[in-house]
Design an enzyme around this catalytic site. Structure first.
Site, short mmCIF file in Angstrom:
data_model
loop_
_atom_site.label_atom_id
_atom_site.label_comp_id
_atom_site.label_asym_id
_atom_site.label_seq_id
_atom_site.Cartn_x
_atom_site.Cartn_y
_atom_site.Cartn_z
N SER A 74 -14.06 -4.96 1.81
CA SER A 74 -15.21 -5.81 1.44
C SER A 74 -15.65 -5.54 0.00
O SER A 74 -16.04 -6.47 -0.72
CB SER A 74 -16.38 -5.55 2.39
OG SER A 74 -16.06 -6.03 3.68
N GLU A 75 -15.54 -4.26 -0.40
CA GLU A 75 -15.94 -3.94 -1.78
C GLU A 75 -15.01 -4.65 -2.77
O GLU A 75 -15.46 -5.20 -3.78
CB GLU A 75 -15.90 -2.42 -2.01
CG GLU A 75 -16.94 -1.63 -1.22
CD GLU A 75 -16.67 -1.56 0.29
OE1 GLU A 75 -15.49 -1.53 0.68
OE2 GLU A 75 -17.64 -1.57 1.06
N GLU A 87 -6.07 -6.20 3.51
CA GLU A 87 -5.95 -7.31 2.55
C GLU A 87 -7.13 -7.32 1.58
O GLU A 87 -7.63 -8.36 1.16
CB GLU A 87 -5.74 -8.65 3.27
CG GLU A 87 -4.49 -8.57 4.15
CD GLU A 87 -3.86 -9.88 4.51
OE1 GLU A 87 -4.11 -10.88 3.81
OE2 GLU A 87 -3.10 -9.89 5.49
N GLY A 117 -4.14 2.15 -2.74
CA GLY A 117 -4.67 1.25 -1.71
C GLY A 117 -5.36 0.07 -2.39
O GLY A 117 -4.73 -0.93 -2.70
N SER A 118 -6.66 0.27 -2.67
CA SER A 118 -7.39 -0.80 -3.37
C SER A 118 -6.84 -1.02 -4.78
O SER A 118 -7.04 -2.07 -5.37
CB SER A 118 -8.88 -0.42 -3.47
OG SER A 118 -9.42 -0.28 -2.19
N THR A 176 0.82 -1.22 0.00
CA THR A 176 0.00 0.00 0.00
C THR A 176 0.85 1.27 0.00
O THR A 176 1.89 1.34 0.63
CB THR A 176 -0.90 -0.01 1.26
OG1 THR A 176 -1.68 -1.21 1.23
CG2 THR A 176 -1.80 1.20 1.33
N GLU A 177 0.34 2.27 -0.72
CA GLU A 177 0.94 3.62 -0.69
C GLU A 177 -0.18 4.64 -0.49
O GLU A 177 -1.36 4.29 -0.63
CB GLU A 177 1.64 3.92 -2.02
CG GLU A 177 2.82 3.03 -2.30
CD GLU A 177 3.45 3.32 -3.65
OE1 GLU A 177 3.07 4.33 -4.31
OE2 GLU A 177 4.33 2.53 -4.06
C1 LIG Z 1 -4.19 -1.28 10.38
C2 LIG Z 1 -3.85 -1.48 8.95
C3 LIG Z 1 -2.86 -2.41 8.60
C4 LIG Z 1 -2.52 -2.59 7.25
N1 LIG Z 1 -1.50 -3.46 6.93
C5 LIG Z 1 -1.04 -3.49 5.65
C6 LIG Z 1 0.13 -4.23 5.31
O1 LIG Z 1 0.73 -4.92 6.14
N2 LIG Z 1 0.59 -4.15 4.03
C7 LIG Z 1 -0.02 -3.40 3.08
O2 LIG Z 1 0.45 -3.37 1.95
N3 LIG Z 1 -1.16 -2.71 3.36
C8 LIG Z 1 -1.66 -2.72 4.61
N4 LIG Z 1 -2.79 -2.00 4.93
C9 LIG Z 1 -3.46 -1.25 3.88
C10 LIG Z 1 -4.82 -1.81 3.49
O3 LIG Z 1 -4.67 -3.01 2.80
C11 LIG Z 1 -5.55 -0.72 2.70
O4 LIG Z 1 -5.89 0.29 3.64
C12 LIG Z 1 -6.78 -1.24 1.99
O5 LIG Z 1 -6.40 -2.10 0.93
C13 LIG Z 1 -7.64 -0.12 1.42
O6 LIG Z 1 -6.88 0.84 0.76
P1 LIG Z 1 -7.11 2.39 1.13
O7 LIG Z 1 -7.01 2.50 2.60
O8 LIG Z 1 -6.18 3.20 0.32
O9 LIG Z 1 -8.59 2.69 0.72
P2 LIG Z 1 -9.12 3.11 -0.75
O10 LIG Z 1 -8.58 2.17 -1.77
O11 LIG Z 1 -8.90 4.56 -0.96
O12 LIG Z 1 -10.67 2.82 -0.61
C14 LIG Z 1 -11.58 3.74 0.01
C15 LIG Z 1 -12.99 3.18 -0.17
O13 LIG Z 1 -13.30 3.09 -1.58
C16 LIG Z 1 -13.66 1.76 -1.88
N5 LIG Z 1 -13.20 1.43 -3.23
C17 LIG Z 1 -11.96 1.62 -3.76
N6 LIG Z 1 -11.93 1.16 -5.02
C18 LIG Z 1 -13.16 0.65 -5.30
C19 LIG Z 1 -13.75 0.04 -6.44
N7 LIG Z 1 -13.06 -0.20 -7.56
N8 LIG Z 1 -15.03 -0.34 -6.36
C20 LIG Z 1 -15.76 -0.13 -5.23
N9 LIG Z 1 -15.25 0.43 -4.11
C21 LIG Z 1 -13.96 0.83 -4.16
C22 LIG Z 1 -13.00 0.90 -0.82
O14 LIG Z 1 -13.63 -0.34 -0.69
C23 LIG Z 1 -13.14 1.79 0.40
O15 LIG Z 1 -14.43 1.64 0.93
C24 LIG Z 1 -3.18 -1.84 6.25
C25 LIG Z 1 -4.19 -0.94 6.61
C26 LIG Z 1 -4.52 -0.75 7.93
C27 LIG Z 1 -5.57 0.27 8.27
#
Ligand SMILES: Cc1cc2nc3c(=O)[nH]c(=O)nc-3n(C[C@H](O)[C@H](O)[C@H](O)COP(=O)(O)OP(=O)(O)OC[C@H]3O[C@@H](n4cnc5c(N)ncnc54)[C@H](O)[C@@H]3O)c2cc1C
Length: 381
Positions: free
Chosen positions: A367-368, A364, A131-132, A126-127
């Site tokens: 849910s979406e 990881e 994220g997603s 993640t950066e």
């Molecule tokens: C405590 C914690 C530990 C973590 N540990 C790790 C780790 O060890 N290694 C690592 O790499 N990452 C880690 N993460 C990162 C985590 O995997 C991401 O936060 C997660 O994948 C979501 O990315 P984001 O936070 O940027 O949210 P975003 O991607 O910005 O998403 C925001 C919202 O938009 C929704 N969304 C985004 N795209 C879509 C789409 N195409 N369709 C529908 N909905 C969408 C999402 O479901 C969410 O509801 C960690 C996060 C936390 C909070």
């Protein structure tokens, strides 16, 4: 079809339960309040074999497999979900990645140290802007002779504060986007690598979550994990394993919330009788039990598929992660409700379970994203 765990699986899971009660329970509330990881417990779990559960014995692991690992994750998460996620990262996101994508030399070098807990590992995908959508990551690796030079910042890395080795993902061919990402193994002492901000979190506060900063960090090409430009494949294949661990974490949290609720409903008296005698609350408990039961078997099925050598279990691991995490949300919500105002107070365990559960719906893959993965698999069948 056999719904019975083997004697060996039962023994290992029971060992984890005893460890959690003896070593994790006495410290979890204090460490949660201080937001401190229980690194000593993680190391001790390594010595007991719990950090190498899916690693073949050839590389020092116990090779017990994903079913036993899921059971262990449930028991640890019932008591301390923050420490449990550290175990999950080591087993699933680090060891499984090495087992699946590592060269023989990488496996021989890293795995024997990771399975004992001598070294802890983490997984940095993640950066801030990715994220997603990991395909849009900005961290970059530029080839320079026999080396790569890494630059960029990774967010939210679990185990980041104490990891000895980092699996991190960088763009090696910007023009190819998601198809131009590569994975690297980076020892923590590599010049140019530093741990950045330590996050202050709502839940799983006994885990470490940090930024990982790479500034002109030079790493030999032999530290590529998997092939150059195949990093997304490494990430997604590894996350299929990781989601089993997170589903188990959610089941463990929910099981604990249910047990706390049954105990409380029997003790708390209102209107002259225990809460447990009110049919409305009995129905809540029954619904919670059904939810936990369904998630547990979905989890074990996905883990069994992995153990059976299924090439892909992407859909099954996404289904069990999605269901178990949303199930834990429902169960923890009801558990807090059953506790009334007391559930809102830190004196009661359900307050922490409610906070700890929330992350299982996010990391990881949210849910979406799980729904997208499941739908994609269905439409491709
Ligand atoms: C405590 C914690 C530990 C973590 N540990 C790790 C780790 O060890 N290694 C690592 O790499 N990452 C880690 N993460 C990162 C985590 O995997 C991401 O936060 C997660 O994948 C979501 O990315 P984001 O936070 O940027 O949210 P975003 O991607 O910005 O998403 C925001 C919202 O938009 C929704 N969304 C985004 N795209 C879509 C789409 N195409 N369709 C529908 N909905 C969408 C999402 O479901 C969410 O509801 C960690 C996060 C936390 C909070």
């Amino acid at each position: 079809m056999d719904f019975e765990l083997s004697e060996e699986q039962k023994m290992v899971i029971d060992g984890a339960k005893k460890f959690a009660e003896k070593e994790l329970a006495p410290r979890v509330e204090e460490l949660d309040a201080k937001q401190e990881a229980n690194v000593a417990a993680l190391k001790a779990l390594g010595e007991l074999g719990y950090l190498g559960m899916t690693v073949p014995e050839d590389y020092g692991g116990t090779g017990l497999g994903a079913v036993a690992y899921a059971g262990v994750m449930i028991e640890l998460s019932k008591v301390d979900a923050g420490t449990a996620v550290g175990v999950s990262v080591q087993n699933s996101l680090v060891n499984d990645a090495l087992v699946m994508y590592g060269t023989e030399a990488q496996k021989r070098h890293y795995l024997p140290r990771l399975v004992t807990g001598e070294w802890m590992g983490c997984f940095s995908l993640t950066e801030a802007g990715a994220g997603s959508d990991p395909g849009s990551l900005r961290a970059v690796a530029v080839r320079d002779g026999q080396d790569f030079v890494l630059n960029g910042t990774k967010n939210f890395t679990t185990n980041g504060g104490f990891a000895d080795v980092v699996i991190a993902f960088f763009s090696t061919d910007r023009e190819k986007g998601a198809k131009g990402i590569s994975a690297f193994l980076i020892p923590k002492e590599t010049p140019g690598f530093a741990v950045g901000k330590h996050e202050d979190k709502l839940g799983i506060r006994t885990s470490s979550t940090t930024e990982m900063v790479f500034t002109d960090c030079r790493i030999p090409a032999e530290n590529l994990l998997g092939q150059e430009n195949k990093g997304l494949h490494v990430a997604l294949g590894t996350l299929d394993c990781g989601r089993i661990g997170i589903a188990a974490q959610a089941v463990g949290i929910a099981e604990a919330a249910l047990e706390e609720s049954v105990r409380y409903a029997k003790q708390r008296v209102q209107f002259g009788k225990p809460l447990a005698e009110f049919e409305v609350l009995q129905f809540m408990l029954a619904d919670m039990a059904v939810d936990v039961e369904v998630a547990t078997w979905m989890l074990y099925r996905a883990a069994w598929m992995k153990d059976s050598g299924a090439k892909r279990f992407t859909k099954e691991s996404a289904i069990c992660k999605l269901f178990a995490s949303e199930m834990a949300h429902r169960v923890c919500h009801k558990a807090l409700q059953i506790h009334g105002g007391y559930g809102f107070m830190k004196d009661y365990k359900v307050e922490r379970l409610y906070r700890d559960q929330r992350i299982t719906e996010i990391y990881e893959g949210t849910s979406e994203i799980q729904r997208l993965v499941i739908a994609r698999s269905l439409l491709a069948e």
